[in-house]
Design a protein around this motif. Structure first.
Motif, short mmCIF file in Angstrom:
data_model
loop_
_atom_site.label_atom_id
_atom_site.label_comp_id
_atom_site.label_asym_id
_atom_site.label_seq_id
_atom_site.Cartn_x
_atom_site.Cartn_y
_atom_site.Cartn_z
N LEU A 120 0.81 -1.21 0.00
CA LEU A 120 0.00 0.00 0.00
C LEU A 120 0.85 1.27 0.00
O LEU A 120 0.31 2.37 0.07
CB LEU A 120 -0.94 0.01 1.21
N SER A 121 2.15 1.13 -0.07
CA SER A 121 3.02 2.29 -0.19
C SER A 121 3.10 2.72 -1.65
O SER A 121 2.69 1.98 -2.55
CB SER A 121 4.43 1.96 0.32
N ALA A 122 3.64 3.91 -1.89
CA ALA A 122 3.79 4.38 -3.27
C ALA A 122 4.68 3.43 -4.06
O ALA A 122 4.37 3.08 -5.21
CB ALA A 122 4.37 5.80 -3.27
N LYS A 123 5.78 2.99 -3.47
CA LYS A 123 6.70 2.08 -4.18
C LYS A 123 6.04 0.73 -4.40
O LYS A 123 6.22 0.10 -5.45
CB LYS A 123 8.00 1.94 -3.39
N THR A 172 -4.33 1.51 -12.34
CA THR A 172 -4.65 2.59 -11.39
C THR A 172 -3.63 2.65 -10.28
O THR A 172 -3.15 3.73 -9.90
CB THR A 172 -6.06 2.39 -10.81
N LEU A 173 -3.27 1.49 -9.73
CA LEU A 173 -2.30 1.45 -8.65
C LEU A 173 -0.91 1.87 -9.13
O LEU A 173 -0.24 2.67 -8.47
CB LEU A 173 -2.24 0.04 -8.06
N THR A 174 -0.47 1.33 -10.25
CA THR A 174 0.89 1.65 -10.71
C THR A 174 1.02 3.12 -11.10
O THR A 174 2.01 3.77 -10.74
CB THR A 174 1.28 0.75 -11.90
N GLU A 175 0.02 3.66 -11.79
CA GLU A 175 0.07 5.06 -12.18
C GLU A 175 0.09 5.97 -10.95
O GLU A 175 0.89 6.91 -10.87
CB GLU A 175 -1.13 5.39 -13.05
N THR A 176 -0.78 5.69 -9.99
CA THR A 176 -0.85 6.51 -8.78
C THR A 176 0.43 6.39 -7.98
O THR A 176 0.95 7.39 -7.46
CB THR A 176 -2.06 6.11 -7.92
N GLY A 177 0.96 5.18 -7.86
CA GLY A 177 2.21 4.98 -7.15
C GLY A 177 3.36 5.74 -7.78
O GLY A 177 4.20 6.34 -7.08
N GLN A 178 3.43 5.73 -9.10
CA GLN A 178 4.48 6.46 -9.80
C GLN A 178 4.39 7.96 -9.55
O GLN A 178 5.39 8.62 -9.29
CB GLN A 178 4.39 6.17 -11.31
N ILE A 179 3.17 8.49 -9.59
CA ILE A 179 2.97 9.93 -9.37
C ILE A 179 3.36 10.31 -7.95
O ILE A 179 4.06 11.31 -7.72
CB ILE A 179 1.50 10.30 -9.65
N LEU A 188 -0.22 7.24 -0.44
CA LEU A 188 -1.34 8.12 -0.80
C LEU A 188 -1.89 8.82 0.43
O LEU A 188 -2.28 9.99 0.36
CB LEU A 188 -2.44 7.29 -1.47
N GLY A 189 -1.92 8.13 1.57
CA GLY A 189 -2.44 8.74 2.78
C GLY A 189 -1.70 9.99 3.19
O GLY A 189 -2.30 10.95 3.70
N GLY A 190 -0.39 10.02 2.96
CA GLY A 190 0.40 11.21 3.27
C GLY A 190 0.00 12.40 2.42
O GLY A 190 -0.08 13.54 2.91
N PHE A 191 -0.27 12.13 1.13
CA PHE A 191 -0.72 13.21 0.25
C PHE A 191 -2.11 13.69 0.66
O PHE A 191 -2.39 14.90 0.66
CB PHE A 191 -0.75 12.72 -1.20
N ILE A 219 -4.14 13.26 -9.11
CA ILE A 219 -4.30 11.83 -9.38
C ILE A 219 -5.29 11.61 -10.54
O ILE A 219 -6.48 11.90 -10.42
CB ILE A 219 -4.83 11.09 -8.13
N PRO A 220 -4.82 11.08 -11.67
CA PRO A 220 -5.71 10.89 -12.83
C PRO A 220 -6.94 10.03 -12.52
O PRO A 220 -8.01 10.26 -13.09
CB PRO A 220 -4.80 10.20 -13.85
N ALA A 221 -6.81 9.05 -11.63
CA ALA A 221 -7.94 8.17 -11.33
C ALA A 221 -9.05 8.88 -10.57
O ALA A 221 -10.13 8.31 -10.38
CB ALA A 221 -7.47 6.95 -10.53
N PHE A 222 -8.82 10.12 -10.14
CA PHE A 222 -9.86 10.93 -9.51
C PHE A 222 -10.49 11.92 -10.49
O PHE A 222 -11.41 12.65 -10.12
CB PHE A 222 -9.30 11.72 -8.32
N ARG A 223 -10.03 11.96 -11.74
CA ARG A 223 -10.51 12.95 -12.71
C ARG A 223 -11.76 12.46 -13.44
O ARG A 223 -11.76 12.20 -14.65
CB ARG A 223 -9.39 13.29 -13.70
#
Length: 380
Positions: A120-123, A172-179, A188-191, A219-223
């Motif tokens: 569940l971390s960005a990495k 969705t996970l990989t794109e968000t993690g990369q961003i 994500l929780g930190g953001f 985050i594109p998945a929120f657009r």
């Protein structure tokens, strides 16, 4: 086609106004008589207080920190889609979309807690594989087909609707993690926490919009937005859901700033449009809440929309946003409620949303109500 973002400071109002414009342009009407019938129906009156608290956000997990729980809640909200895959998910797992996404997110968390890497971390998110997604979902992503040359022999290959869903979740996970990783956030929780704190710097009336804007822009998945007949329509369902989920979980004794969600638009998906005709013991789609022959033809066409018709889905979802606005506006109106229903003046849009969503699971006849299906989307 994706529209431009709303102007800064107008993210919340742009949802309401764009949905109103799209609904009116589609000749879908929401009339006071239908709203009154809805609000005074035995189904609504007898179940609202009981059902509107069924949000599904109580987690049977032990968290080492508030940030850990906020992160799980954030990822769960990010992945709050898959409604178009409800039937194949039931066939494989016996659960619907939301329950599958919850179980999947829990599995990622539990694996991380046992030392298998923080998925569940960005990495962890940015290196997630399709095989990992399928494993933690407990689904099969292969389909069988006859061998081209050997009669009676079947071969397995990647494919089918569940594989399509696994790819959507994985991307969705990989794109968000990369961003997140590129921007220096470990999860994500930190953001989300930083966004909440930014919102608290503004006037309380503007804080919801500031948090929403930060989430959507980053985050594109929120657009969750589109152009329909040349007009922009904004829904931002998952981002709104995330903010309200934080309010539900942490709002009683907030350990960090949380904006008021009382004026937030509903989190529109494929359930709300289908449930908005709950005027009694029977359900007839949207025909009663959106009366008129022309409207009925429009709704019939939309409920039969093919999987690729995302614009039609946006019209339906926008109509649900607009209808809920009108329902709450009517409920709060002076002199329109019977004496025993004075509590209606205090209902909020998120409460109405949760009731509509939860009551769909509350009765067998509502479970059977037809919902439109749109696959290939990460927005609902």
């Amino acid at each position: 086609m994706e529209p431009d973002f709303p102007l800064s400071g107008t993210f919340v109002s742009s949802i309401k106004e764009s949905c109103r414009i799209v609904t009116v342009a589609a000749n879908i009407k929401v009339e006071d008589a239908a709203i009154r019938r809805f609000l005074e129906s035995p189904s609504f009156r007898s179940s609202f207080h009981r059902v509107s608290g069924s949000h599904g956000l109580a987690f049977p997990l032990k968290f080492p920190s508030l940030l850990s729980e906020l992160n799980l809640l954030s990822v769960l909200s990010l992945l709050n889609f898959a409604s178009g895959y409800r039937v194949p998910l039931h066939e494989q797992t016996g659960r619907g979309a939301w329950d599958n996404i919850r179980a999947f997110t829990f599995s990622l968390y539990l694996s991380s807690a046992t030392g298998q890497g923080d998925l569940l971390s960005a990495k962890g998110m940015k290196t997630m594989s399709e095989q990992q997604v399928a494993q933690h979902m407990g689904v099969t992503i292969h389909v069988e087909r006859p061998h081209e040359k050997i009669p009676g022999v079947t071969v397995g290959e990647l494919g089918g609707p569940i594989y399509e869903l696994v790819k959507l979740i994985n991307s969705t996970l990989t794109e968000t993690g990369q961003i997140l990783d590129a921007a220096g956030y470990s999860e994500l929780g930190g953001f989300v926490l930083e966004s909440l704190k930014e919102g608290a710097k503004a006037d309380p009336s503007a804080s919801l919009g500031i948090v929403l804007e930060r989430l959507v822009r980053a985050i594109p998945a929120f657009r969750d937005m589109a152009v329909v007949n040349g007009k922009p329509v904004y829904c931002f369902k998952k981002a709104l859901f995330l903010i309200h989920a934080v309010k539900i979980r942490f709002g009683s004794s907030p350990p960090f700033p949380i904006p008021s969600t009382a004026q937030a638009p509903v989190f529109t998906d494929n359930v709300l449009p289908s449930l908005l005709d709950l005027t009694g013991a029977t359900s007839h789609g949207l025909h009663e809440l959106f009366p008129g022959a022309e409207s009925e033809d429009k709704i019939d066409a939309l409920l039969a929309l093919p999987p690729e018709a995302s614009q039609a889905a946006y019209v339906l979802r926008a109509a649900a946003v607009y209808a809920c606005e009108k329902i709450v506006e009517y409920a709060r109106g002076d002199g329109k409620n019977s004496e025993e229903q004075t509590w209606l003046k205090d209902i909020t849009l998120p409460e109405l949303d949760i009731w509509l969503w939860a009551v769909a699971k509350d009765r067998p006849d509502y479970r059977e109500l037809e919902r439109f299906v749109l696959r290939g989307t990460v927005f609902f």
